[in-house]
Write a protein that holds these residues in place. Structure first.
Motif, PDB file in Angstrom:
ATOM      1  N   THR A  60       0.838  -1.211   0.000  1.00  0.00           N
ATOM      2  CA  THR A  60       0.000   0.000   0.000  1.00  0.00           C
ATOM      3  C   THR A  60       0.869   1.256   0.000  1.00  0.00           C
ATOM      4  OG1 THR A  60      -1.737  -1.189   1.199  1.00  0.00           O
ATOM      5  CG2 THR A  60      -1.819   1.218   1.240  1.00  0.00           C
ATOM      6  N   ALA A  61       1.901   1.266   0.848  1.00  0.00           N
ATOM      7  CA  ALA A  61       2.792   2.434   0.898  1.00  0.00           C
ATOM      8  C   ALA A  61       3.494   2.640  -0.444  1.00  0.00           C
ATOM      9  CB  ALA A  61       3.820   2.250   2.012  1.00  0.00           C
ATOM     10  N   TRP A  62       3.948   1.544  -1.065  1.00  0.00           N
ATOM     11  CA  TRP A  62       4.656   1.641  -2.348  1.00  0.00           C
ATOM     12  C   TRP A  62       3.725   2.162  -3.438  1.00  0.00           C
ATOM     13  CZ3 TRP A  62       4.173  -0.812  -7.149  1.00  0.00           C
ATOM     14  CH2 TRP A  62       5.273  -0.646  -8.013  1.00  0.00           C
ATOM     15  N   LEU A  63       2.492   1.641  -3.494  1.00  0.00           N
ATOM     16  CA  LEU A  63       1.541   2.096  -4.508  1.00  0.00           C
ATOM     17  C   LEU A  63       1.171   3.562  -4.297  1.00  0.00           C
ATOM     18  CD1 LEU A  63      -0.841  -1.002  -4.775  1.00  0.00           C
ATOM     19  CD2 LEU A  63       0.804  -0.204  -6.474  1.00  0.00           C
ATOM     20  N   ALA A  64       1.014   3.981  -3.024  1.00  0.00           N
ATOM     21  CA  ALA A  64       0.666   5.377  -2.740  1.00  0.00           C
ATOM     22  C   ALA A  64       1.781   6.315  -3.206  1.00  0.00           C
ATOM     23  CB  ALA A  64       0.409   5.553  -1.246  1.00  0.00           C
ATOM     24  N   ALA A  65       3.019   5.956  -2.913  1.00  0.00           N
ATOM     25  CA  ALA A  65       4.138   6.802  -3.335  1.00  0.00           C
ATOM     26  C   ALA A  65       4.267   6.835  -4.858  1.00  0.00           C
ATOM     27  CB  ALA A  65       5.434   6.287  -2.702  1.00  0.00           C
ATOM     28  N   ARG A  66       4.125   5.683  -5.466  1.00  0.00           N
ATOM     29  CA  ARG A  66       4.242   5.624  -6.924  1.00  0.00           C
ATOM     30  C   ARG A  66       3.117   6.399  -7.602  1.00  0.00           C
ATOM     31  NH1 ARG A  66       6.883   2.640 -10.711  1.00  0.00           N
ATOM     32  NH2 ARG A  66       5.795   2.275 -12.686  1.00  0.00           N
ATOM     33  N   GLY A  67       1.913   6.266  -7.071  1.00  0.00           N
ATOM     34  CA  GLY A  67       0.792   6.990  -7.661  1.00  0.00           C
ATOM     35  C   GLY A  67       0.931   8.495  -7.519  1.00  0.00           C
ATOM     36  N   ALA A  68       1.547   8.940  -6.401  1.00  0.00           N
ATOM     37  CA  ALA A  68       1.685  10.374  -6.169  1.00  0.00           C
ATOM     38  C   ALA A  68       2.684  11.025  -7.125  1.00  0.00           C
ATOM     39  CB  ALA A  68       2.109  10.617  -4.723  1.00  0.00           C
ATOM     40  N   VAL A  69       3.720  10.296  -7.509  1.00  0.00           N
ATOM     41  CA  VAL A  69       4.772  10.909  -8.324  1.00  0.00           C
ATOM     42  C   VAL A  69       4.709  10.485  -9.797  1.00  0.00           C
ATOM     43  CG1 VAL A  69       6.298  10.987  -6.337  1.00  0.00           C
ATOM     44  CG2 VAL A  69       6.441   9.054  -7.899  1.00  0.00           C
ATOM     45  N   ARG A  70       3.802   9.579 -10.132  1.00  0.00           N
ATOM     46  CA  ARG A  70       3.803   9.020 -11.488  1.00  0.00           C
ATOM     47  C   ARG A  70       3.658  10.091 -12.549  1.00  0.00           C
ATOM     48  NH1 ARG A  70      -0.010   7.716 -15.024  1.00  0.00           N
ATOM     49  NH2 ARG A  70      -1.628   8.301 -13.524  1.00  0.00           N
ATOM     50  N   ARG A  71       2.657  10.968 -12.401  1.00  0.00           N
ATOM     51  CA  ARG A  71       2.424  11.970 -13.441  1.00  0.00           C
ATOM     52  C   ARG A  71       3.507  13.047 -13.439  1.00  0.00           C
ATOM     53  NH1 ARG A  71      -0.988  13.898 -17.047  1.00  0.00           N
ATOM     54  NH2 ARG A  71      -1.158  16.144 -17.310  1.00  0.00           N
ATOM     55  N   ALA A  72       3.935  13.477 -12.241  1.00  0.00           N
ATOM     56  CA  ALA A  72       4.966  14.518 -12.166  1.00  0.00           C
ATOM     57  C   ALA A  72       6.277  14.053 -12.787  1.00  0.00           C
ATOM     58  CB  ALA A  72       5.183  14.922 -10.715  1.00  0.00           C
ATOM     59  N   ALA A  73       6.572  12.752 -12.662  1.00  0.00           N
ATOM     60  CA  ALA A  73       7.831  12.247 -13.219  1.00  0.00           C
ATOM     61  C   ALA A  73       7.742  11.986 -14.714  1.00  0.00           C
ATOM     62  CB  ALA A  73       8.217  10.948 -12.508  1.00  0.00           C
ATOM     63  N   GLY A  74       6.541  12.001 -15.257  1.00  0.00           N
ATOM     64  CA  GLY A  74       6.372  11.664 -16.656  1.00  0.00           C
ATOM     65  C   GLY A  74       6.129  12.836 -17.578  1.00  0.00           C
ATOM     66  N   ILE A  75       6.099  14.078 -17.038  1.00  0.00           N
ATOM     67  CA  ILE A  75       5.869  15.253 -17.880  1.00  0.00           C
ATOM     68  C   ILE A  75       7.040  16.219 -17.719  1.00  0.00           C
ATOM     69  CG2 ILE A  75       3.361  15.024 -17.691  1.00  0.00           C
ATOM     70  CD1 ILE A  75       3.360  17.217 -15.646  1.00  0.00           C
ATOM     71  N   LYS A  76       7.026  17.277 -18.502  1.00  0.00           N
ATOM     72  CA  LYS A  76       8.103  18.258 -18.445  1.00  0.00           C
ATOM     73  C   LYS A  76       8.098  18.994 -17.111  1.00  0.00           C
ATOM     74  CE  LYS A  76       8.025  19.049 -23.445  1.00  0.00           C
ATOM     75  NZ  LYS A  76       7.849  20.061 -24.515  1.00  0.00           N
ATOM     76  N   PRO A  77       9.291  19.384 -16.625  1.00  0.00           N
ATOM     77  CA  PRO A  77       9.367  20.077 -15.333  1.00  0.00           C
ATOM     78  C   PRO A  77       8.511  21.334 -15.272  1.00  0.00           C
ATOM     79  CG  PRO A  77      11.546  19.358 -16.014  1.00  0.00           C
ATOM     80  CD  PRO A  77      10.638  19.098 -17.175  1.00  0.00           C
ATOM     81  N   THR A  78       8.455  22.094 -16.364  1.00  0.00           N
ATOM     82  CA  THR A  78       7.651  23.327 -16.341  1.00  0.00           C
ATOM     83  C   THR A  78       6.170  23.001 -16.203  1.00  0.00           C
ATOM     84  OG1 THR A  78       7.676  23.273 -18.764  1.00  0.00           O
ATOM     85  CG2 THR A  78       9.318  24.662 -17.659  1.00  0.00           C
ATOM     86  N   GLU A  79       5.717  21.945 -16.867  1.00  0.00           N
ATOM     87  CA  GLU A  79       4.309  21.544 -16.730  1.00  0.00           C
ATOM     88  C   GLU A  79       4.030  21.047 -15.319  1.00  0.00           C
ATOM     89  OE1 GLU A  79       3.304  18.719 -19.690  1.00  0.00           O
ATOM     90  OE2 GLU A  79       3.951  19.963 -21.369  1.00  0.00           O
ATOM     91  N   ALA A  80       4.993  20.333 -14.748  1.00  0.00           N
ATOM     92  CA  ALA A  80       4.813  19.848 -13.385  1.00  0.00           C
ATOM     93  C   ALA A  80       4.681  21.000 -12.396  1.00  0.00           C
ATOM     94  CB  ALA A  80       5.990  18.950 -12.989  1.00  0.00           C
ATOM     95  N   LEU A  81       5.508  22.067 -12.593  1.00  0.00           N
ATOM     96  CA  LEU A  81       5.396  23.235 -11.723  1.00  0.00           C
ATOM     97  C   LEU A  81       4.061  23.926 -11.889  1.00  0.00           C
ATOM     98  CD1 LEU A  81       8.982  24.760 -12.066  1.00  0.00           C
ATOM     99  CD2 LEU A  81       7.984  23.660 -10.055  1.00  0.00           C
ATOM    100  N   GLY A  82       3.573  23.972 -13.111  1.00  0.00           N
ATOM    101  CA  GLY A  82       2.272  24.603 -13.344  1.00  0.00           C
ATOM    102  C   GLY A  82       1.154  23.837 -12.674  1.00  0.00           C
ATOM    103  N   GLU A  83       1.202  22.513 -12.756  1.00  0.00           N
ATOM    104  CA  GLU A  83       0.151  21.720 -12.126  1.00  0.00           C
ATOM    105  C   GLU A  83       0.261  21.742 -10.611  1.00  0.00           C
ATOM    106  OE1 GLU A  83      -0.569  17.883 -13.566  1.00  0.00           O
ATOM    107  OE2 GLU A  83      -0.840  18.490 -15.659  1.00  0.00           O
TER     108      GLU A  83
END
Length: 466
Positions: free
Chosen positions: A5-28
């Motif tokens: 559960t802890a691993w899935l929660a951490a992975r789910g929290a960072v999945r989108r931020a790690a997969g897009i451009k840094p500027t888009e991540a800052l905007g979101e």
């Protein structure tokens, strides 16, 4: 499961931020995405559908199957509420937003606007409140429903004028002397025990513990509410079952059941009657000599006496307790009240732990809004207006938790009540419900307004830079 559960929660929290451009991540990071993720939406709808389906099935199921479905219903619906939380927050803002804005043109307006744009953040705050309300209500009202039905059946089934009891029990001589008293028209000896029943559950055979009573027949002082068969045949190899027990066995009058007494004795008995008041007097009724001969003391626990006088009965033996019908009913209520308090103390520890978790979540979520509060003050908002916005947000979130928790609790308790009493209407003490709602709203207020006051102490220009 905890590590996963802890691993899935951490992975789910960072999945989108790690997969897009840094500027888009800052905007979101500055403005959350309005739509729900497809996976979260589908999963939430699946859990909601399963919860609704389980609620519907519990109403057409009978006996213990309906009662057992209660825990599944509450878990499914709480999970659905957590996953679909942003939708619930936006729905609440849509339904009451107009009234809030008219009531408070500044604080209310800001709260409704913020609810629409930060629904996910507020949903993360509402979810633990919904969990606390639903869990607390389900636990307490399940106990009150079963306890109320038990006390009610015990009182309604008592047809005796007097109930006799003593410690450690009543010898056969006391019963014999009571029958010989002038004016006494009937004496019923009873003894309580537990048996293991060879039942069928979900298509599989299983041993299940059940409360049982041994009683003499004819049972002048006890009315078990017989619906089929006759208790007068409760002799030799006969046994009577409650409706719930008969459903568990899958038998009717005339068929045989297998039981295991407390001392290991195996019995195969023919069902001679089915009755209603199993909660009050036990799910299984056996001939009195059978239970007495396999008990520790070999003595009756209670005598139900019809006729006679209280003074005559009290003189039969020393340390004998003799209660009239009203006194026996009051004793049942007192014992049930004591049991409720004992259960409440046990459940209270769990409730306190959940409340601490809720407070931590609320304080953390509010404390992370320092820059947001600073920005509102820089554009002209006052401390009072910011506190008003947070106050309305707390009311919206707390109110949502009460309403959603009630909608989750209702089908759960209906399934339980239908399974154990045959009626879908649970016993819900209104003052207890009001107290749970007040505590939920109080936690929402205290855990948001306190860190808000702390966040408003500094200078906004300094806070916005940090």
């Amino acid at each position: 499961i905890g590590l996963l559960t802890a691993w899935l929660a951490a992975r789910g929290a960072v999945r989108r931020a790690a997969g897009i451009k840094p500027t888009e991540a800052l905007g979101e990071a500055m403005a959350e995405r309005r739509e729900l993720g497809r996976g979260r939406m589908i999963t939430g709808l699946v859990f909601l559908g399963m919860g609704v389906a389980a609620s519907g099935l519990s109403m057409v199921a009978a006996g213990e199957t309906a009662a057992m479905s209660a825990s599944a219903i509450v878990l499914l619906l709480i999970t659905a509420a957590a996953l679909l939380g942003p939708w619930l927050v936006r729905l609440a803002a849509t339904l009451v937003g107009g009234l809030v804005r008219r009531t408070s043109p500044v604080g209310g307006y800001l709260a409704v606007a913020n609810t629409g744009t930060a629904a996910k953040r507020l949903a993360s705050v509402a979810s633990p409140l919904i969990l606390m309300f639903a869990f607390t209500s389900t636990t307490l009202f399940a106990q009150s429903t079963v306890g109320h039905a038990t006390a009610e059946q015990t009182i309604e089934g008592n047809r005796a004028d007097y109930v006799l009891a003593a410690s450690p029990g009543l010898s056969p001589e006391v019963a014999k002397a009571a029958r010989a008293l002038p004016g006494v028209t009937g004496v019923t000896e009873t003894i309580r025990t537990r048996v293991l029943a060879d039942t069928v559950e979900l298509g599989e055979r299983t041993l299940k513990p059940m409360g049982a009573i041994g009683l003499t027949v004819p049972a002048h002082g006890i009315d078990l509410g017989v619906t089929s068969g006759s208790l007068d045949r409760l002799r030799d190899d006969g046994v009577a079952l409650s409706g719930l027990a008969a459903d568990s066995f899958g038998v009717t009058v005339g068929q045989k059941v297998r039981l295991l007494l407390g001392d290991g004795t195996r019995l195969t008995r023919t069902v001679v009657a089915v009755y209603e008041r199993g909660l009050g007097y036990g799910e299984v009724a056996l001939p009195y000599p059978v239970v007495r001969d396999h008990s520790e003391t070999g003595m009756a626990e209670r005598l139900y006496v019809t006729g006679g006088s209280q003074r005559q009965l009290a003189a039969l033996a020393p340390d004998l307790t003799v209660l009239d019908r009203d006194g026996a009913g009051a004793a049942v209520d007192t014992a049930q009240e004591f049991s409720d308090w004992a259960n409440l103390l046990v459940v209270g520890v769990i409730i306190v732990f959940i409340a601490i978790s809720v407070v931590n979540t609320l304080v953390t979520a509010t404390g992370g809004r320092v820059r947001e509060f600073a920005l509102l003050r820089l554009v002209g908002g006052t401390r009072r207006q910011v506190r008003g916005m947070v106050r309305w947000e707390a009311l919206l979130v707390g109110g949502l938790a009460v309403v959603a928790g009630t909608l989750i609790t209702a089908p759960t308790l209906m399934a339980l009540s239908y399974g154990v009493t045959g009626s879908p209407l649970p016993h819900v003490p209104y003052l207890t419900y009001a107290a749970i709602a007040a505590v939920t709203l109080g936690l929402a207020y205290a855990a948001t307004l306190t860190p808000t006051r702390t966040a408003l102490r500094g200078h906004p220009a300094t806070q916005i830079r940090t």
